[in-house]
Design a protein around this motif. Structure first.
Motif, short mmCIF file in Angstrom:
data_model
loop_
_atom_site.label_atom_id
_atom_site.label_comp_id
_atom_site.label_asym_id
_atom_site.label_seq_id
_atom_site.Cartn_x
_atom_site.Cartn_y
_atom_site.Cartn_z
N GLY A 63 0.79 -1.25 0.00
CA GLY A 63 0.00 0.00 0.00
C GLY A 63 0.81 1.28 0.00
O GLY A 63 1.84 1.40 -0.67
N GLY A 64 0.33 2.22 0.81
CA GLY A 64 0.83 3.59 0.79
C GLY A 64 2.34 3.72 0.91
O GLY A 64 2.93 4.60 0.27
N ARG A 67 3.94 3.06 -2.51
CA ARG A 67 3.55 4.17 -3.39
C ARG A 67 4.38 5.41 -3.06
O ARG A 67 4.93 6.06 -3.94
CB ARG A 67 2.06 4.44 -3.16
N ASP A 68 4.49 5.71 -1.76
CA ASP A 68 5.25 6.90 -1.36
C ASP A 68 6.73 6.76 -1.69
O ASP A 68 7.33 7.69 -2.23
CB ASP A 68 5.06 7.16 0.14
N ASP A 79 2.84 -0.65 6.33
CA ASP A 79 1.83 -1.67 6.61
C ASP A 79 2.29 -3.02 6.08
O ASP A 79 2.80 -3.12 4.96
CB ASP A 79 0.49 -1.29 5.97
N ARG A 157 -8.33 -3.73 -2.59
CA ARG A 157 -7.76 -2.40 -2.31
C ARG A 157 -8.38 -1.34 -3.19
O ARG A 157 -9.01 -1.64 -4.20
CB ARG A 157 -6.25 -2.46 -2.44
N ASN A 162 -2.20 1.77 -4.66
CA ASN A 162 -2.17 1.28 -3.28
C ASN A 162 -2.19 -0.25 -3.22
O ASN A 162 -2.36 -0.82 -2.16
CB ASN A 162 -3.39 1.79 -2.50
N ASP A 201 -18.21 1.61 -1.34
CA ASP A 201 -17.64 2.38 -0.23
C ASP A 201 -17.38 3.82 -0.70
O ASP A 201 -16.34 4.13 -1.26
CB ASP A 201 -16.33 1.74 0.25
N ARG A 204 -14.20 6.11 -0.68
CA ARG A 204 -13.18 6.09 -1.74
C ARG A 204 -13.21 7.37 -2.57
O ARG A 204 -12.20 7.74 -3.18
CB ARG A 204 -13.37 4.87 -2.63
N ARG A 207 -11.12 9.71 -0.71
CA ARG A 207 -9.73 9.22 -0.78
C ARG A 207 -9.13 9.59 -2.13
O ARG A 207 -7.94 9.91 -2.23
CB ARG A 207 -9.68 7.71 -0.52
N ARG A 210 -8.12 13.08 -1.71
CA ARG A 210 -6.98 13.19 -0.79
C ARG A 210 -5.67 12.82 -1.50
O ARG A 210 -4.68 13.55 -1.43
CB ARG A 210 -7.19 12.29 0.41
N PHE A 211 -5.66 11.69 -2.20
CA PHE A 211 -4.42 11.27 -2.85
C PHE A 211 -4.06 12.18 -4.02
O PHE A 211 -2.89 12.45 -4.25
CB PHE A 211 -4.52 9.80 -3.29
N LYS A 248 -7.51 13.56 7.80
CA LYS A 248 -6.45 13.22 6.83
C LYS A 248 -6.56 14.09 5.58
O LYS A 248 -5.55 14.49 5.01
CB LYS A 248 -6.55 11.75 6.43
#
Ligand code: ATP
Ligand code: MG
Length: 461
Positions: A63-64, A67-68, A79, A157, A162, A201, A204, A207, A210-211, A248
């Motif tokens: 995940g993050g 990516r980061d 994670d 996911r 992610n 969901d 998302r 999200r 946010r991303f 966030k």
């Protein structure tokens, strides 16, 4: 193979959740063909990965964090996912604790660091929130086993960026959905059919914003298109889930871009309906100034309180509601108090703002009409109020946005820097002008410290 993912995700996440599933095979990118090195991974995360590996389990970063790292950003946390059950993970480490109810995670502690370890998650459960439900939207129970394979975990996911995995066994990356290409292209693409995944969901949707804001990634057209239409679904998300996501969102360091995107897609309307309904141009400037201010503070490592953010985001609604009460003849302070209670009560049905924050929101609001009244010993008392600083910052923003005339803010800036004698002079200098009764300051030119009286009417605004 990879191209087929969206189609069968649809099938899997639709009704027939089972027998004929075909799962994606990963593209495996060996260590010498990707740049992620163990030096970039925290000690604690490596300990957890090796601990699981040595105990005979599979262990991946996911995940993050990947990516980061691939984007050149220092990950906030690492994670881990594994095929070990939570109980097995707990037994593997000395300082491990199972958390969560339905989908249980393990927190493994090494020194100050806590690594979150999840067991591969199975498909079929629509709800991401940590409650005890195990139902599809139609209400039927899906399945008892919440644990699955890495392939299923990947499909669950949100965005392809992610859904990348790093295997500690051979240091290879496992890419199930073109994740590497999307990270390189700085592109946000939902796994599967976007509309289906948003309906499943709606969080998302925020999200995605946010991303996009935080990473500066573009939202892929197919992932972007349904946002406009589906934004109202945000209203159906349990409020308890939204508070953390909200923080966030606005504390990502890119609050300005975030606000713009939320407004563009209609998500802001769904999240803050009472404010969205009454927004004026000066309200818009206030919100933008506040977001700029938040980003600047975060860039300087200064604290940002969620209460301040909510005070700003709900201020337009508060003012409109207060105006209604004023029209009905209520005294200003009573109207403010009543409006504050109503606006917060309505908002918490949308986003659960914990009381420890909402009480501060109210204090910040409550101080707004009090800040212009600085006579006698009021200034000296106000400046020691625990929320003075936040309320003063808020007042400056209101002046910057042109909601009120500038003046009082500068006075308080000077007052805070002044010594006792100067402070007394400053208050005495106010003496010749009547205290503001409307709570909006006098609207006069900034008063300098030493200026006395100044002959004119004492015109409070
Ligand atoms: P950040 O660095 O900002 O925390 P992140 O990618 O780690 O970003 P988290 O909210 O910590 O974001 O979530 C961790 C991972 O869990 C995500 O990378 C994603 O794979 C998965 N995830 C989180 N929320 C969802 C969701 N609503 N639907 C599907 N997958 C999700
Ligand atoms: Mg994270």
């Amino acid at each position: 193979m990879l191209r087929k993912i969206p189609a069968f995700l649809n099938r899997l996440i639709g009704r027939d959740n089972g027998a004929t599933m075909r799962l994606p095979e990963p593209v495996i990118i060996p260590r010498d063909q990707h740049p992620i090195s163990r030096k970039q991974i925290s000690r604690a995360a490596l300990n957890v990965l090796y601990g699981l590996h040595d105990a005979g389990f599979e262990a991946f970063l996911v995940g993050g964090c990947l990516r980061d790292l691939l984007t050149g950003i220092q990950p906030k946390d690492f994670d881990v996912v594994t095929n070990a059950t939570p109980e097995e993970v707990e037994r593997t480490f000395r300082r491990a604790r199972i958390i969560g109810r339905r989908f249980r995670l393990v927190h493994v502690r090494f020194g100050p660091e806590v690594i979150e370890v999840a067991t591969f998650r199975a498909l079929g459960e629509a709800d991401e929130s940590d409650d005890d439900r195990r139902h599809s939207h139609g209400g039927q129970i899906l399945r008892d086993n919440v644990y699955g394979s890495i392939e299923e975990d990947a499909l669950r996911r949100d965005f392809t960026v992610n859904a990348l995995y790093y295997n500690i066994a051979d240091f290879a990356l496992y890419d199930f959905a073109g994740s590497m290409d999307d990270i390189k292209a700085r592109r946000l693409r939902l796994m599967g059919d976007p509309a289906t995944r948003y309906r499943e969901d709606p969080v998302r949707m925020i999200r995605a914003v946010r991303f996009a804001a935080k990473l500066g990634f573009d939202i892929d057209p197919a992932t972007e298109a349904p946002l406009y239409e589906l934004a109202p679904l945000m209203g159906q998300v349990p409020p308890a889930r939204l508070f953390d996501e909200m923080l966030k969102l606005f504390l990502s360091g890119q609050a300005q871009d975030t606000l713009k995107l939320l407004q563009e897609y209609g998500l802001f309307d769904a999240l803050f309906p009472a404010t969205a309904e009454v927004m004026t141009e000066s309200d818009q400037r206030l919100l933008e100034a506040a977001m700029r201010n938040t980003d600047r503070r975060l860039a300087q490592d200064k604290p940002v309180t969620p209460a301040f953010l909510f005070a700003v985001l709900l201020w337009p609604a508060l003012r409109a509601r207060q105006a209604l009460h004023l029209d009905n003849g209520m005294p200003p302070a009573v109207a403010l108090n009543k409006a504050a209670g109503q606006v917060i009560a309505e908002q918490v049905s949308q986003i659960a703002i914990p009381r420890r924050f909402s009480s501060v929101v109210r204090e910040i609001w409550d101080l707004q009409p009090r800040l212009p009244r600085r006579h006698g010993n009021r200034a000296g008392q106000l400046v020691t109020h625990p929320r003075f600083r936040a309320a003063y910052d808020f007042l400056l923003l209101r002046e910057e946005a042109g909601e009120i005339a500038p003046g009082v803010g500068q006075w308080w800036t000077d007052y805070q820097e002044a010594d006792e004698d100067t402070r007394e002079d400053m208050v005495r200098a106010l003496g010749k002008t009547a205290p503001s009764s409307g709570g909006e300051g006098s609207g006069r030119k900034r008063r300098r410290r030493r200026r006395r009286g100044g002959g004119g009417s004492g015109g409070a605004g």
